[in-house]
Design an enzyme around this catalytic site. Structure first.
Site, PDB file in Angstrom:
ATOM      1  N   LYS A  80      -3.185 -10.783   4.862  1.00 32.02           N
ATOM      2  CA  LYS A  80      -4.159 -10.442   3.895  1.00 32.02           C
ATOM      3  C   LYS A  80      -4.238 -11.786   2.972  1.00 32.02           C
ATOM      4  CE  LYS A  80      -3.425  -6.679   2.354  1.00 32.02           C
ATOM      5  NZ  LYS A  80      -3.041  -6.180   1.097  1.00 32.02           N
ATOM      6  N   ARG A 117      -6.730   0.927  -3.348  1.00 34.27           N
ATOM      7  CA  ARG A 117      -5.781   1.471  -2.568  1.00 34.27           C
ATOM      8  C   ARG A 117      -5.565   3.044  -2.533  1.00 34.27           C
ATOM      9  NH1 ARG A 117      -2.281  -3.451  -3.284  1.00 34.27           N
ATOM     10  NH2 ARG A 117      -0.471  -3.344  -2.134  1.00 34.27           N
ATOM     11  N   ARG A 147       7.203  -9.072  10.337  1.00 32.08           N
ATOM     12  CA  ARG A 147       6.808 -10.334   9.409  1.00 32.08           C
ATOM     13  C   ARG A 147       7.452 -10.246   8.050  1.00 32.08           C
ATOM     14  NH1 ARG A 147       0.428 -10.983  10.235  1.00 32.08           N
ATOM     15  NH2 ARG A 147       0.374 -11.064  12.511  1.00 32.08           N
ATOM     16  N   ARG A 197      10.702 -11.459   0.140  1.00 29.47           N
ATOM     17  CA  ARG A 197      10.178 -11.201  -1.268  1.00 29.47           C
ATOM     18  C   ARG A 197      11.262 -10.239  -1.950  1.00 29.47           C
ATOM     19  NH1 ARG A 197       4.109 -10.063  -1.624  1.00 29.47           N
ATOM     20  NH2 ARG A 197       4.903  -7.930  -2.170  1.00 29.47           N
ATOM     21  N   ARG A 212       6.403   1.341   1.188  1.00 28.04           N
ATOM     22  CA  ARG A 212       4.974   0.715   1.195  1.00 28.04           C
ATOM     23  C   ARG A 212       4.134   1.034   2.304  1.00 28.04           C
ATOM     24  NH1 ARG A 212       7.576  -4.265  -0.237  1.00 28.04           N
ATOM     25  NH2 ARG A 212       5.785  -5.399   0.212  1.00 28.04           N
TER      26      ARG A 212
HETATM   27  P1  ADP Z   1       1.922  -5.648  -0.624  1.00 23.74           P
HETATM   28  O1  ADP Z   1       0.402  -5.516  -0.132  1.00 23.74           O
HETATM   29  O2  ADP Z   1       2.745  -6.224   0.276  1.00 23.74           O
HETATM   30  O3  ADP Z   1       2.381  -4.236  -1.106  1.00 23.74           O
HETATM   31  P2  ADP Z   1       0.867  -6.751  -3.127  1.00 23.74           P
HETATM   32  O4  ADP Z   1       0.940  -7.996  -3.748  1.00 23.74           O
HETATM   33  O5  ADP Z   1      -0.644  -6.345  -2.775  1.00 23.74           O
HETATM   34  O6  ADP Z   1       1.827  -6.658  -1.894  1.00 23.74           O
HETATM   35  O7  ADP Z   1       1.231  -5.508  -4.089  1.00 23.74           O
HETATM   36  C1  ADP Z   1       2.389  -5.557  -4.716  1.00 23.74           C
HETATM   37  C2  ADP Z   1       2.852  -4.282  -5.273  1.00 23.74           C
HETATM   38  O8  ADP Z   1       1.972  -4.130  -6.527  1.00 23.74           O
HETATM   39  C3  ADP Z   1       2.490  -2.949  -4.540  1.00 23.74           C
HETATM   40  O9  ADP Z   1       3.757  -2.485  -3.860  1.00 23.74           O
HETATM   41  C4  ADP Z   1       2.151  -2.078  -5.637  1.00 23.74           C
HETATM   42  O10 ADP Z   1       3.377  -1.594  -6.237  1.00 23.74           O
HETATM   43  C5  ADP Z   1       1.650  -3.026  -6.705  1.00 23.74           C
HETATM   44  N1  ADP Z   1       0.053  -2.747  -6.555  1.00 23.74           N
HETATM   45  C6  ADP Z   1      -0.733  -3.978  -6.203  1.00 23.74           C
HETATM   46  N2  ADP Z   1      -1.899  -3.518  -6.240  1.00 23.74           N
HETATM   47  C7  ADP Z   1      -2.096  -2.163  -6.425  1.00 23.74           C
HETATM   48  C8  ADP Z   1      -3.376  -1.271  -6.544  1.00 23.74           C
HETATM   49  N3  ADP Z   1      -4.435  -1.551  -6.298  1.00 23.74           N
HETATM   50  N4  ADP Z   1      -2.793   0.127  -7.107  1.00 23.74           N
HETATM   51  C9  ADP Z   1      -1.536   0.461  -7.197  1.00 23.74           C
HETATM   52  N5  ADP Z   1      -0.445  -0.620  -7.105  1.00 23.74           N
HETATM   53  C10 ADP Z   1      -0.571  -1.484  -6.822  1.00 23.74           C
END
Ligand code: ADP
Length: 192
Positions: free
Chosen positions: A18, A94, A129, A135, A146
């Protein structure tokens, strides 16, 4: 075409590609790439109050509260660059609450979504992946948590978007260029 400002959501499991594809889409279509993960990581690095609230939750693979996320995105969407040039939302919504929040924000701004694309990659593949990219929040436990939260809270949003006629699914397996071409095709079609 001045009418074809892109306002889209990209959905997909963590590790689906993404982020990479979002950068390319934003460049191609001239819109702002709004990654809530990037916003939160920047806040953590800067040590702001938001960052201090988010850091522990993120490292544990949890979700930052809707009460924090919804106003954060609402404020950003109202800014001039996004109002004029459009947006690609990556990582938001989300949860169902965030999806309802998004609908309310867009109504308030008198804007409509072009499309919500599900970048589809199977669980087994994304797990591989993520283990490979290493990270800070990519520990095995956090990854499992997650992905579990994704199935539980975010996957139901696919139906939410489908009910509104906004959902398109794109196969996320294959070469990066190939996947991008698929995404571009779907977006071009929706903008036309
Ligand atoms: P990933 O898709 O690998 O989880 P992201 O960069 O999208 O990585 O998000 C990293 C972290 O940031 C998430 O695991 C969550 O803790 C937080 N986060 C990001 N976007 C949101 C959201 N819309 N609502 C709640 N937490 C979020």
């Amino acid at each position: 075409m001045s009418s074809s400002v892109l306002r889209m959501v990209i959905l997909g499991r963590q590790g689906s590609g993404k982020g990479t594809q979002s950068l390319r889409i934003a460049e191609q279509f001239g819109c702002v790439h709004l990654s809530t993960g990037d916003v939160l990581r920047a806040a953590v690095d800067a040590g702001t109050e938001l960052g201090q609230q988010a850091a522990g939750i993120m490292n544990a693979g949890g979700l930052v509260g809707d009460d924090i996320m919804i106003p954060l995105v609402a404020e950003r969407l109202a800014q001039d660059d996004i109002m004029a040039g459009g947006v690609l939302l990556d990582g938001f919504p989300r949860t169902a609450e965030q999806a309802n929040g998004l609908e309310a924000m867009l109504a308030e701004l008198e804007q409509q979504l072009t499309v919500a694309i599900n970048l589809d990659v199977p669980v087994e593949e994304v797990t591989q992946r993520m283990m490979a990219r290493g990270r800070e929040d990519d520990t095995e436990d956090a990854i499992t948590r997650r992905l579990g939260l994704y199935e539980e809270q975010t996957a139901p949003l696919l139906d939410w978007f489908a009910e509104r006629g906004l959902l398109a699914t794109v196969d996320g397996l294959g070469e990066e260029d190939e996947v991008f071409a698929r995404l571009r095709g779907v977006i071009d079609e929706r903008l036309a």
